[in-house]
Scaffold this motif. Structure first.
Motif, short mmCIF file in Angstrom:
data_model
loop_
_atom_site.label_atom_id
_atom_site.label_comp_id
_atom_site.label_asym_id
_atom_site.label_seq_id
_atom_site.Cartn_x
_atom_site.Cartn_y
_atom_site.Cartn_z
N GLU A 61 1.25 0.95 11.56
CA GLU A 61 -0.06 1.49 11.92
C GLU A 61 -1.19 0.79 11.17
O GLU A 61 -2.22 0.44 11.76
CB GLU A 61 -0.10 2.99 11.62
N ILE A 62 -1.02 0.55 9.88
CA ILE A 62 -2.05 -0.12 9.08
C ILE A 62 -2.25 -1.55 9.55
O ILE A 62 -3.38 -2.03 9.70
CB ILE A 62 -1.70 -0.06 7.58
N THR A 63 -1.14 -2.24 9.81
CA THR A 63 -1.22 -3.62 10.29
C THR A 63 -1.90 -3.69 11.65
O THR A 63 -2.71 -4.59 11.91
CB THR A 63 0.19 -4.24 10.36
N GLU A 64 -1.62 -2.74 12.51
CA GLU A 64 -2.27 -2.68 13.83
C GLU A 64 -3.76 -2.44 13.69
O GLU A 64 -4.57 -3.08 14.38
CB GLU A 64 -1.63 -1.57 14.67
N LEU A 65 -4.15 -1.54 12.80
CA LEU A 65 -5.57 -1.27 12.59
C LEU A 65 -6.28 -2.51 12.06
O LEU A 65 -7.42 -2.80 12.44
CB LEU A 65 -5.75 -0.10 11.63
N PHE A 66 -5.60 -3.27 11.18
CA PHE A 66 -6.19 -4.53 10.71
C PHE A 66 -6.40 -5.50 11.87
O PHE A 66 -7.47 -6.12 11.98
CB PHE A 66 -5.29 -5.18 9.66
N ALA A 67 -5.40 -5.64 12.73
CA ALA A 67 -5.50 -6.56 13.87
C ALA A 67 -6.67 -6.19 14.77
O ALA A 67 -7.42 -7.05 15.24
CB ALA A 67 -4.19 -6.57 14.66
N ARG A 68 -6.85 -4.90 15.02
CA ARG A 68 -7.94 -4.46 15.89
C ARG A 68 -9.31 -4.71 15.24
O ARG A 68 -10.26 -5.12 15.89
CB ARG A 68 -7.78 -2.98 16.21
N ARG A 69 -9.40 -4.45 13.93
CA ARG A 69 -10.67 -4.68 13.24
C ARG A 69 -11.00 -6.17 13.19
O ARG A 69 -12.15 -6.57 13.40
CB ARG A 69 -10.62 -4.10 11.82
N ALA B 219 0.83 -1.21 0.00
CA ALA B 219 0.00 0.00 0.00
C ALA B 219 0.86 1.26 0.00
O ALA B 219 0.59 2.22 -0.72
CB ALA B 219 -0.93 -0.01 1.21
N LYS B 220 1.93 1.24 0.79
CA LYS B 220 2.81 2.40 0.86
C LYS B 220 3.63 2.56 -0.42
O LYS B 220 3.86 3.67 -0.89
CB LYS B 220 3.72 2.30 2.08
N LEU B 221 4.07 1.44 -0.98
CA LEU B 221 4.85 1.49 -2.21
C LEU B 221 4.04 2.12 -3.35
O LEU B 221 4.53 2.98 -4.08
CB LEU B 221 5.28 0.08 -2.61
N MET B 222 2.77 1.69 -3.47
CA MET B 222 1.93 2.16 -4.57
C MET B 222 1.09 3.37 -4.19
O MET B 222 0.44 3.97 -5.05
CB MET B 222 1.00 1.02 -5.02
N ASP B 223 1.08 3.72 -2.90
CA ASP B 223 0.24 4.79 -2.38
C ASP B 223 -1.24 4.54 -2.68
O ASP B 223 -1.99 5.43 -3.09
CB ASP B 223 0.65 6.16 -2.94
N PHE B 224 -1.66 3.27 -2.46
CA PHE B 224 -3.04 2.87 -2.67
C PHE B 224 -3.83 2.97 -1.36
O PHE B 224 -3.32 2.55 -0.30
CB PHE B 224 -3.12 1.41 -3.14
N PRO B 225 -5.06 3.47 -1.40
CA PRO B 225 -5.92 3.43 -0.22
C PRO B 225 -6.10 2.00 0.27
O PRO B 225 -6.06 1.05 -0.52
CB PRO B 225 -7.24 4.01 -0.73
N VAL B 226 -6.32 1.86 1.57
CA VAL B 226 -6.42 0.53 2.19
C VAL B 226 -7.81 0.34 2.78
O VAL B 226 -8.32 1.21 3.50
CB VAL B 226 -5.36 0.36 3.30
N PHE B 227 -8.41 -0.82 2.47
CA PHE B 227 -9.73 -1.16 2.98
C PHE B 227 -9.66 -2.44 3.80
O PHE B 227 -8.89 -3.36 3.47
CB PHE B 227 -10.73 -1.38 1.84
N TYR B 228 -10.48 -2.50 4.85
CA TYR B 228 -10.65 -3.74 5.61
C TYR B 228 -11.92 -4.42 5.10
O TYR B 228 -12.96 -3.78 4.96
CB TYR B 228 -10.78 -3.46 7.11
N CYS B 229 -11.83 -5.72 4.84
CA CYS B 229 -12.99 -6.49 4.36
C CYS B 229 -13.75 -7.04 5.56
O CYS B 229 -13.32 -8.04 6.17
CB CYS B 229 -12.54 -7.61 3.45
N GLU B 230 -14.84 -6.40 5.89
CA GLU B 230 -15.70 -6.83 7.01
C GLU B 230 -16.68 -7.87 6.48
O GLU B 230 -17.66 -7.55 5.80
CB GLU B 230 -16.44 -5.63 7.58
N LEU B 231 -16.39 -9.14 6.78
CA LEU B 231 -17.21 -10.25 6.29
C LEU B 231 -18.23 -10.67 7.34
O LEU B 231 -17.93 -10.69 8.55
CB LEU B 231 -16.32 -11.44 5.93
N GLN B 232 -19.40 -11.04 6.88
CA GLN B 232 -20.44 -11.48 7.79
C GLN B 232 -21.26 -12.59 7.13
O GLN B 232 -21.81 -12.39 6.04
CB GLN B 232 -21.36 -10.32 8.19
N LYS B 233 -21.31 -13.75 7.77
CA LYS B 233 -22.13 -14.85 7.25
C LYS B 233 -23.60 -14.49 7.39
O LYS B 233 -24.04 -14.02 8.42
CB LYS B 233 -21.84 -16.15 8.00
#
Length: 299
Positions: A261-269, A223-237
């Motif tokens: 920071e991004i990896t930490e936010l993923f872990a929390r989500r 994400a940082k290399l390409m400067d792409f926005p980052v999304f979390y995939c919130e899945l729900q059965k």
């Protein structure tokens, strides 16, 4: 020769299974669940240890309920992946719902690509059908770890490309994405982000589900290399054979975030997702096999 024979026998069996309607597959799944849970005891010690460590506040009865539902889920998941061999694109789109598509598509248009942080949760394999909501010519890129058996690897690549996905081997991620962007292709890069890394890839440690846990940070680096926005995939059965995913924006400016920071936010989500409905994560994985001292030893 032996590997090729195993491949064709496995493929033939899976192809025949995939012909069955979902109702029949779920009857088979119930039988498989009984065998795996109560007869074979498939990784039952691992599942129980993971659940006990993750939820020390839960009673023994609550943990047994989660364990029982997990085995039901994992058997459904395996047969649902097999079904992808023969499932039509129309049926996949009917069974996998995508929320807040507008923001997701706008970010691809604006930045030329995005990174999707995907957990081993619910029907995560079915996200491969996201090409149905993307603009014509845009490419859903799937980063994967090649299997040692080249024939089995080819089979799973075939399953995951049936609906427009573009497979990229993990070690070629940066090179392939840069090449696609140079060819003026817009991409959505999906990366499974909760895998346990190898010791030489263990860069980011945090507390996750009450345990010292290491996460792969490859998605953050891309994400940082390409400067792409980052999304979390919130899945729900939504029930057997149905799932919904919501793409939640973590950051539009990854280069402005601190390391980890991004990896930490993923872990929390992900922790929030799991605590909401615990059975639908891969509890049979040896997620905590790597210890911090192992990474220090390996430098």
């Amino acid at each position: 020769m032996k590997s090729r024979l195993i491949y064709w026998l496995t493929y033939a069996g899976m192809w025949l299974l995939a012909l069955l309607p979902f109702k029949v597959l779920y009857i088979l799944s119930d039988g498989l669940c009984f065998l795996m849970h109560h007869v074979v005891h498939y990784r039952r010690r691992v599942v129980r240890a993971n659940l006990c460590n993750a939820f020390p506040e839960k009673s023994a009865a609550e943990l047994r309920d989660i364990e029982r539902e997990f085995y039901r889920y994992i058997c459904d998941y395996m047969l649902e992946e097999v079904k992808m061999l023969r499932m039509s694109f129309k049926e996949l789109c009917r069974r996998m719902e995508y929320d807040n598509k507008e923001e997701y598509l706008a970010m691809i248009e604006k930045h030329g690509g995005i990174v999707l942080l995907i957990p081993h949760y619910a029907n995560f394999e079915w996200i491969t059908g996201m090409s149905s909501i993307m603009q014509e010519g845009d490419i859903p890129v799937q980063i994967y770890k090649p299997l040692h058996n080249k024939y089995m690897d080819a089979m799973f690549k075939r399953i995951r490309t049936r609906f427009g996905g573009y497979n990229v081997a993990k070690h070629s991620t940066a090179r392939e994405i840069i090449k696609l962007c140079r060819d003026n292709k817009r991409v959505a890069v999906g990366m499974i982000t909760d895998q346990s890394p190898n010791p030489n890839e263990a860069h980011y440690w945090t507390t996750f589900l009450n345990q010292d846990t290491v996460f792969m940070d490859g998605a953050e680096r891309i994400a940082k290399l390409m400067d792409f926005p980052v999304f979390y995939c919130e899945l729900q059965k939504q029930g057997r054979g149905y799932c919904r995913v919501r793409f939640d924006l973590i950051t539009e400016t990854p280069k402005a975030t601190a390391d980890g920071e991004i990896t930490e936010l993923f872990a929390r989500r992900l922790e929030q997702t799991i605590r909401r409905e615990p059975p639908y994560w891969f509890w049979s994985h040896k997620r905590w096999k790597l210890k911090r001292e192992d990474t220090i030893q390996h430098g």
